[in-house]
Design a protein around this motif. Sequence first.
Motif, short mmCIF file in Angstrom:
data_model
loop_
_atom_site.label_atom_id
_atom_site.label_comp_id
_atom_site.label_asym_id
_atom_site.label_seq_id
_atom_site.Cartn_x
_atom_site.Cartn_y
_atom_site.Cartn_z
N TYR A 175 17.99 -36.79 129.02
CA TYR A 175 19.16 -37.19 128.20
C TYR A 175 18.92 -38.62 127.81
O TYR A 175 19.03 -38.70 126.54
CB TYR A 175 20.50 -37.14 128.90
CG TYR A 175 21.57 -37.36 128.54
CD1 TYR A 175 22.06 -36.89 127.11
CD2 TYR A 175 22.66 -38.19 129.10
CE1 TYR A 175 23.24 -37.35 126.73
CE2 TYR A 175 23.91 -38.47 128.26
CZ TYR A 175 24.26 -37.96 127.32
OH TYR A 175 25.43 -38.16 126.52
N PRO A 176 18.62 -39.58 128.62
CA PRO A 176 18.45 -41.06 128.02
C PRO A 176 17.06 -41.05 127.08
O PRO A 176 17.22 -41.76 126.19
CB PRO A 176 18.43 -41.78 129.16
CG PRO A 176 18.19 -40.90 130.34
CD PRO A 176 18.65 -39.52 130.15
N THR A 177 16.30 -40.17 127.51
CA THR A 177 14.88 -40.32 126.57
C THR A 177 15.40 -39.85 125.14
O THR A 177 14.75 -40.29 124.20
CB THR A 177 13.93 -39.50 127.44
OG1 THR A 177 13.66 -39.87 128.69
CG2 THR A 177 12.47 -39.47 126.57
N VAL B 133 11.82 -52.52 145.17
CA VAL B 133 11.27 -51.46 144.23
C VAL B 133 12.18 -51.71 142.83
O VAL B 133 11.74 -51.73 141.76
CB VAL B 133 11.47 -49.99 144.58
CG1 VAL B 133 12.77 -49.56 144.81
CG2 VAL B 133 10.80 -49.29 143.50
N TRP B 134 13.34 -52.36 143.00
CA TRP B 134 14.24 -52.43 141.54
C TRP B 134 13.51 -53.88 140.91
O TRP B 134 13.61 -53.78 139.75
CB TRP B 134 15.54 -52.78 142.06
CG TRP B 134 16.40 -51.44 142.04
CD1 TRP B 134 16.78 -50.29 142.89
CD2 TRP B 134 16.64 -50.64 140.76
NE1 TRP B 134 17.16 -49.37 142.28
CE2 TRP B 134 17.19 -49.31 141.06
CE3 TRP B 134 16.49 -50.94 139.44
CZ2 TRP B 134 17.51 -48.46 140.24
CZ3 TRP B 134 16.94 -49.82 138.42
CH2 TRP B 134 17.36 -48.74 138.96
N LEU B 135 13.14 -55.09 141.91
CA LEU B 135 12.91 -56.07 140.91
C LEU B 135 11.48 -55.61 140.39
O LEU B 135 11.17 -55.98 139.19
CB LEU B 135 12.47 -57.25 141.98
CG LEU B 135 11.72 -58.20 141.50
CD1 LEU B 135 12.31 -58.82 140.16
CD2 LEU B 135 11.45 -59.41 142.48
N ALA C 220 10.65 -52.41 139.12
CA ALA C 220 10.91 -51.44 138.29
C ALA C 220 11.53 -52.23 136.93
O ALA C 220 11.04 -51.77 135.95
CB ALA C 220 11.70 -50.52 138.82
N LEU C 221 12.47 -53.04 137.18
CA LEU C 221 13.38 -53.64 136.12
C LEU C 221 12.11 -54.21 135.10
O LEU C 221 12.35 -54.45 133.81
CB LEU C 221 14.36 -54.68 136.45
CG LEU C 221 15.57 -53.94 137.14
CD1 LEU C 221 16.37 -54.57 137.79
CD2 LEU C 221 16.35 -53.12 135.98
N THR C 222 11.35 -55.01 135.82
CA THR C 222 10.30 -55.89 135.26
C THR C 222 9.43 -55.13 134.28
O THR C 222 8.82 -55.61 133.26
CB THR C 222 9.35 -56.61 136.22
OG1 THR C 222 10.25 -57.37 136.97
CG2 THR C 222 8.34 -57.92 135.67
N GLY D 149 26.80 -41.41 130.33
CA GLY D 149 27.30 -40.77 131.45
C GLY D 149 26.48 -39.70 132.16
O GLY D 149 25.51 -39.66 131.61
N TRP D 150 27.25 -38.97 133.00
CA TRP D 150 26.28 -37.80 133.73
C TRP D 150 26.78 -36.56 133.53
O TRP D 150 28.11 -36.26 133.09
CB TRP D 150 26.75 -38.08 135.01
CG TRP D 150 25.69 -38.83 135.82
CD1 TRP D 150 25.17 -40.15 135.28
CD2 TRP D 150 24.72 -38.51 136.98
NE1 TRP D 150 24.32 -40.66 136.02
CE2 TRP D 150 23.91 -39.87 137.17
CE3 TRP D 150 24.52 -37.64 137.68
CZ2 TRP D 150 22.72 -39.77 138.05
CZ3 TRP D 150 23.57 -37.85 138.77
CH2 TRP D 150 22.64 -38.79 138.79
N TRP D 151 25.89 -35.57 133.44
CA TRP D 151 25.97 -34.20 133.14
C TRP D 151 26.06 -33.21 134.37
O TRP D 151 25.34 -33.50 135.37
CB TRP D 151 24.82 -33.63 132.49
CG TRP D 151 24.61 -34.06 131.05
CD1 TRP D 151 23.69 -34.99 130.59
CD2 TRP D 151 25.11 -33.47 129.93
NE1 TRP D 151 23.67 -35.24 129.07
CE2 TRP D 151 24.67 -34.06 128.69
CE3 TRP D 151 25.92 -32.34 129.56
CZ2 TRP D 151 24.85 -33.91 127.38
CZ3 TRP D 151 26.42 -32.31 128.46
CH2 TRP D 151 25.70 -32.93 127.24
N LYS E 222 27.28 -30.30 140.25
CA LYS E 222 26.40 -31.55 140.23
C LYS E 222 25.06 -31.04 140.27
O LYS E 222 24.87 -29.92 140.84
CB LYS E 222 26.82 -32.44 141.49
CG LYS E 222 26.52 -33.71 141.21
CD LYS E 222 26.80 -34.51 142.34
CE LYS E 222 26.09 -35.97 142.33
NZ LYS E 222 25.47 -36.29 143.29
N MET E 223 24.16 -31.66 139.47
CA MET E 223 22.72 -31.02 139.48
C MET E 223 21.99 -31.51 141.05
O MET E 223 22.36 -32.89 141.30
CB MET E 223 22.04 -31.78 138.29
CG MET E 223 21.43 -30.87 137.49
SD MET E 223 20.40 -31.83 136.46
CE MET E 223 21.43 -32.70 135.38
N SER E 224 21.47 -30.77 141.47
CA SER E 224 20.71 -31.12 142.96
C SER E 224 19.77 -30.19 143.28
O SER E 224 19.68 -29.07 142.91
CB SER E 224 21.83 -31.06 144.05
OG SER E 224 22.08 -29.88 144.54
#
Length: 511
Positions: free
Chosen positions: A26-28, A225-227, A229-231, A289-291, A297-299
């Motif tokens: 979706y975001p891609t 990991v977020w510092l 990844a965001l970079t 949003g979310w699908w 819910k996708m799981s």
Amino acid sequence: MTMDRPFFVTTPIYYVNDLPHLGHAYPTVAADALARFMRLDGRRVKFLTGTDEHGQKVEQSARAADVSPQEFADRNSAAFREMDRLLDISNDDYIRTTEKRHIRGVQALWRELERRGEIYLGRFAGWYAVRDEAFYDESELVEGKAPTGADVEWFEEDNYFFRLSAWQDRLLDYYEANPEAIAPRSRRNEVISFVKGGLKDLSISRTSFSWGIPVPGNPKHVIYVWLDALTNYITAIGYPETESADFGVFWPVAHHIVGKDILRFHAIYWPAFLMAAGLPAPRRIFAHGWWTVEGQKMSKSLGNGVPPEFLVEKYGVDPARYFLLRELPFGNDGDFSHRAVVGRLNGDLANDFGNLAQRVLVMISRNCGAGVPEPGTFEATETALLDSAHGLLETVRAHVSEQAFHWALEAIWRVVGDANRYVDEQAPWVLSRSDPGRMRTVLYTLAETLRHLAILVQPFVPGSAGRLLDQLAVPEAERCFTALADAPLRPGTRLPKPEGIFPRFVEEAVR
Ligand code: MSP
């Protein structure tokens, strides 16, 4: 074509603990439509995507698969690249957080934050959810779990901290001074009220596992990991070389497409890290949003993940892209159901657009010697239809620049509807006997309208739009937006044999 006015668009980088599914597609696809639109609009675009490969979650998944984290990351990162290929994604770069260029950039950012006094060593004690790779306060837990439903574990260790609390007012100033920076508006308001509620310093290193980027000068620690990844959004454009051509050109126009679940990381931590390192905050962060899938819910446990190869094999790449961008207002949640996809596919694509193109091209092929017909005088009906086609670029551009892809498509399909009504009213098949001159005017008007539609729909359904432009004999050089006004169809141009562009979806017989 002018190549100034740069534009930088990014997707989230995907965790390699999972294989690609609809939620990643979706975001891609949205970022791809945006990138393609901007390129066709004459802008110099950089479109970045990639994979997020460090952290405890990936380390644990690799262990469970009995391979090294690097091998595991190599394998799954390749699956995301394959998703891009299947979905006709036009990214200019693909970053992996295990690449040297990234590691080097993250460590440079760390050193810069340290140099500026933004980092200190302290002791962490609190809740952590590996699934979210996020820390939670006791007060945020719901029945002993993270608010996202993820399991949490208590951990205590010596960690480095980032002085996030010191950035509260400057973050609020950034939101205030840049009302378009966080979208949609409702999400922006959520972020602002969260920040107004007070920010605590953020733990940005871990010592209890090792799959990550070592902290410069203290390799017992790996960077949170977020510092890390965001970079990626800046290491891919040359950071720490802030004087580099790409960084200077693209960073000021960065547009991040992210899911609502990761907005807090992007709208709070990320601008704070950047400002603390003396860099500008992003131009815009859009949270979609979310699908759910057939209402659920996708799981992993339900096994209802909808992989990209399923989308493409079952519906075709362009119908899948169209559905994702048309079905929901970008920003809202919604449901992916087979019924809804087939409805859009057979309705909007096959009946409305596909049929229009097919009828017009077949009539031209049969009645106009397979060449663009020479029009006579345009009457008010022709001018009305052509005016609505000519006005489309401006409307679509306004919607796309706000990431309102559904409105952009709706506007295009309004002209598809106008054109269908026009064919029915003018009945060129009757005119072919009663008034061939008038028939040629009508068919020219329709073909020219189709040319506008095909050019404008390229960012969303690139392959199909390209095939329609082939059938209208529009040369490659005349497929960008400046050609809309500058290069109308030339009467007499030979047209190839018509072929359907959006076939109907026929349900396989249940045996
Ligand atoms: N690695 C982080 C992002 C780091 S960006 C610096 C991450 N990765 S993820 O693979 O878990 O998720 C990536 C994106 O997929 C998120 O934006 C998320 O919103 C999106 N989606 C995952 N499942 C989704 C749906 N069911 N529906 C829509 N999007 C969803 O988070």
